[in-house]
Design an enzyme around this catalytic site. Structure first.
Site, PDB file in Angstrom:
ATOM      1  N   ASP A  39      30.971  46.249  15.793  1.00  0.00           N
ATOM      2  CA  ASP A  39      32.119  45.290  15.512  1.00  0.00           C
ATOM      3  C   ASP A  39      30.865  44.930  14.327  1.00  0.00           C
ATOM      4  OD1 ASP A  39      33.109  42.837  17.734  1.00  0.00           O
ATOM      5  OD2 ASP A  39      33.671  43.405  15.735  1.00  0.00           O
TER       6      ASP A  39
HETATM    7  C1  GLC Z   1      35.538  41.033  15.675  1.00  0.00           C
HETATM    8  C2  GLC Z   1      35.549  40.868  17.246  1.00  0.00           C
HETATM    9  C3  GLC Z   1      36.501  42.509  17.146  1.00  0.00           C
HETATM   10  C4  GLC Z   1      37.250  42.357  16.395  1.00  0.00           C
HETATM   11  C5  GLC Z   1      36.880  42.561  14.911  1.00  0.00           C
HETATM   12  C6  GLC Z   1      37.574  43.063  13.861  1.00  0.00           C
HETATM   13  O1  GLC Z   1      34.596  39.679  15.305  1.00  0.00           O
HETATM   14  O2  GLC Z   1      34.160  40.736  18.126  1.00  0.00           O
HETATM   15  O3  GLC Z   1      36.800  42.331  18.806  1.00  0.00           O
HETATM   16  O4  GLC Z   1      38.202  43.722  16.625  1.00  0.00           O
HETATM   17  O5  GLC Z   1      35.772  41.433  14.811  1.00  0.00           O
HETATM   18  O6  GLC Z   1      38.768  41.910  13.808  1.00  0.00           O
END
Ligand code: GLC
Length: 744
Positions: A291
């Protein structure tokens, strides 16, 4: 020169698009795919390989705290980027892809990823609302529509479905998932993976899906986002992992590692979770992306002293790609030099990335998803809007309907429409709404005025979503006094749930509840249409408001869907995918709880109880009313002794005892009365939706196998144990009829 390299590699292999998916690739296609991948890998430098493991966000829509912002285009040109996220549109993605494909040495196409969580341009109900439909086909169709729009706009990959089980509604991201139950969550995860990925990833209407956030993220202590999770092995296996396993078995192309610290080791650096369970025990062949910045955040967690140690943890745990962290770019070469990681490991991760690019057909045509004419023709198609309307009305849950306030009479003379959600277009699409726009939303006010004529709709906002302002109360009450019926549109603003949107108090925000109660005092026919990204504490309004319809965050077609239900064109059929607590102090509260040694109620001393509130929730898991009623009779099993050599047959008669046709979700729960570990008092093991005409009876059957009775036992070994079981069938997790059997 470089173009020749790629062409040579591709021609050696007779390049064609890969008609395969991550899991079900038949042997020959799999072998062919691997040959193609290796033919490219062998030509790459170490820096280029590591570049494929790096993902940067476009500047337009940052979805996380901004890390260092390198010269993106130069990084792409230098072969240091394998994927971009938050780059949108056929034209923009074409522009960026051109740099990778025409200006880098290896000319390897980029994968573009985006959070297509509940629609891309046509916005569907938030996933928690959609989950209330229990409509597997409908959920799959919604993901199909979302994938078609996203692919038309240059996207190859969505960071969905979010499959985190959540039992604490204070957590803002409960809106993104499927609620509290592993079985329902697993079925919905499979449906969303099928919908996004279809059967051929090279088809220009399919995109890679991503099971996230692996794992345990929804167990955040105190409901605070990104916070610590402490989960026993048994609970991890029984509650939090099943939807991920279901997604993996459904062929999900990617996983995303979570932010949270899981039992002392952040999920993103948790080798047991990724390498041991996902990639070894489950033999997962897809790609794992971190993430946003979660690799370097392990420094803040206090488990890595610097990016070098964080990179070591993450890469050796099995994270293949670094989202917006730049850790792998800078640290993998040193880790390799110091023999902390091996070239074989790097090659394995790069293979997982390149496989996906071949499967998407990007090596055949890197611009296959970059057609602006097709994009224009595809977004917001009428059939997509109709699908969103259908999904929305199926998501609504009728919580209360005293005195049959609903359905409203379309010939009603005047309606007072009160509340901040009545005409709040942006709040109808909510958080994670992709490229959805408020200008495309039909609000409840707009649709009511279209259906009834503006003269019949007396509108007064009355209050804001979350301010203390009561100056609008008088006008709202005056409007209500003039009308035959009150439609109260209140709840949470669209951005009061979602990432980093936890709430400690989950009442209806601001002074809204006060106004709702004042409106109810008028004693008129009144329905509260509730807009919410999570369960709210409704105990006070439930005591006086005669009808309550939970609309969640309904999406682009909010108004038409709501009027379909309010005026009876569609008989509400939603069932809660998550418990609504009676009080905040009950949290966490969920239906599949353990029995304890002293189960009891408020008036029993020396029992598990509260002095000041009941143990039961306000509305239980699986609850939802209809404009008709259903009766359950004749529950019978084809055996009272079950040996497991063939499935146990369970039959029940369901009758529509009301005056109108309706859809019922028949729920099957099972209880294992004695186990080598304590077992939940009920576990959902099946459900079936059926449409019954007034007076119609249908006999519904379920089958149960030994696998359905299996669980992780005292030694965390999966299996069923002999003994007595109870079968429950009914309209929700509390209102059931039951029968018993014994597993020998
Ligand atoms: C965010 C979220 C994740 C998302 C990613 C890209 O922090 O936690 O669910 O897909 O970043 O946007």
């Amino acid at each position: 020169m470089n173009k020749i390299i790629i062409l040579a590699a591709l021609s050696i292999l007779g390049i064609t698009a890969c008609k395969t998916t991550v899991r079900q690739a038949p042997d020959n296609a799999e072998k062919n795919l691997n040959k193609r991948v290796d033919s490219v890998l062998v030509l790459m430098t170490l820096e280029e390989k590591i570049g494929q493991l790096n993902q940067f966000s476009g500047d337009g829509e940052l979805t996380g705290p901004v890390a260092l912002r390198p010269d993106l285009l130069k990084s792409i040109r230098d072969g240091k980027v394998g994927s971009m996220l938050n780059i949108n549109g056929a034209e923009y993605t074409r522009k960026i892809q051109k740099i990778a494909v025409e200006q880098s040495r290896m000319k390897i196409p980029l994968i573009f990823g985006y959070d297509v969580i509940h629609g891309y341009k046509t916005i569907f109900p938030i996933p928690l609302g959609e989950s209330a439909s229990w409509d597997i086909e409908g959920v799959e169709k919604a993901a199909r529509v979302a994938a078609t729009e996203a692919a038309a706009a240059g996207q190859h990959w969505t960071f969905a479905p979010m499959v985190d089980i959540a039992r604490d509604p204070r957590w803002g991201r409960v809106m993104e998932g499927s609620g509290e139950d592993p079985y329902l969550g697993s079925r919905l995860a499979e449906a969303r993976v099928r919908g996004f990925q279809g059967t051929d990833l090279s088809d220009k209407t399919t995109i890679l899906a991503c099971a996230k956030h692996y794992a345990g993220y929804g167990n955040a202590q105190a409901g605070r986002d990104y916070y610590t999770t402490d989960i026993s092995e048994n609970s991890l296996r029984e509650i939090y992992l099943p939807p991920f396993k279901a997604a993996a078995e459904a062929g999900v192309a990617t996983f995303m590692s979570a932010f949270n610290d899981l039992n002392g080791i952040p999920a993103t650096g948790n080798k047991y979770l990724i390498h041991d369970i996902l990639k070894t025990e489950w033999a997962y062949k897809g790609m794992v992306v971190s993430d946003w910045g979660s690799i370097s955040e392990m420094i803040i967690h206090g488990i890595a002293g610097n990016n070098y140690e964080a990179g070591d943890l993450a890469f050796n745990a099995g994270v293949d790609m670094d989202m917006e962290g730049s850790v792998y770019l800078t640290e993998l070469p040193n880790l390799l030099k110091n023999s902390k990681i091996t070239t074989a490991q790097i090659d394995e991760s790069v293979r997982r990335v390149l496989r996906l690019k071949f499967m998407l057909g990007l090596f055949d045509d890197p611009y296959r998803y970059c057609n602006t004419d097709y994009e224009k023709k595809t977004l917001l198609k009428p059939e997509f809007l109709n699908a969103a309307r259908d999904a929305a009305r199926k998501s609504f849950v009728l919580l209360k309907n005293d005195k049959q306030v609903l359905p409203l009479n379309p010939a009603v003379k005047s309606v007072a429409l009160i509340g901040p959600a009545a005409d709040a277009a942006n709040d109808m699409i909510g958080n994670w709404s992709g490229r959805g726009e408020g200008k495309d939303v039909i609000t409840l006010k707009k649709e009511l005025e279209t259906r009834l004529g503006a003269g019949k709709v007396i509108y007064a906002r009355g209050a804001g979503f979350n301010d203390g302002e009561k100056s609008g109360f008088a006008a709202a009450l005056a409007a209500a006094r003039r009308a035959d019926v009150i439609i109260a549109a209140f709840g949470e603003a669209g951005m009061m749930s979602g990432e980093s949107m936890s709430r400690a108090d989950i009442g209806i925000p601001g002074v809204q509840e006060e106004l709702i109660l004042e409106l109810a005092k008028l004693g008129k026919p009144m329905v509260l249409v509730l807009f919410n990204g999570r369960p709210l504490i409704l105990t006070k309004v439930n005591a006086t408001v005669p009808a309550i319809l939970d609309a969640w965050i309904p999406g682009t077609m909010a108004g038409p869907a709501l009027c379909d239900v309010l005026f009876g064109d569609y008989n509400p059929s939603g069932k809660l995918p998550i418990t609504f607590p009676y009080a905040l102090g009950q949290i966490p509260i969920f239906y599949d709880h353990k029995n304890s040694g002293r189960p009891g109620s408020q008036d029993q001393k020396y029992k598990s109880r509260y002095l000041d509130i009941p143990n039961d929730p306000l509305y239980p898991f699986g609850y939802g009313l209809s404009y008709t009623q259903f009766a359950y009779n004749n529950l019978n099993l084809n055996a009272s002794i079950f040996t497991g050599d063939k499935p146990l047959e369970i039959r029940v008669d369901v009758k529509n005892t009301g005056l109108v046709a309706g859809t019922e979700t028949v729920q099957l729960y099972i209880r294992d009365l004695v186990g080598s570990v304590t077992r939940p008092v009920k576990e959902l093991k099946g459900f079936k939706k059926l449409i019954l005409k007034a007076g119609e009876v249908q006999t519904i059957s379920f089958t149960v196998t030994k696998e359905d009775l299996s669980f992780y036992n005292r030694n965390n070994i999966w299996g069923a144990e002999p003994g007595k079981f109870t079968v429950f069938v009914g309209t929700n997790s509390q209102n059931t009829i039951e029968a018993g059997f014994e597993l020998k």
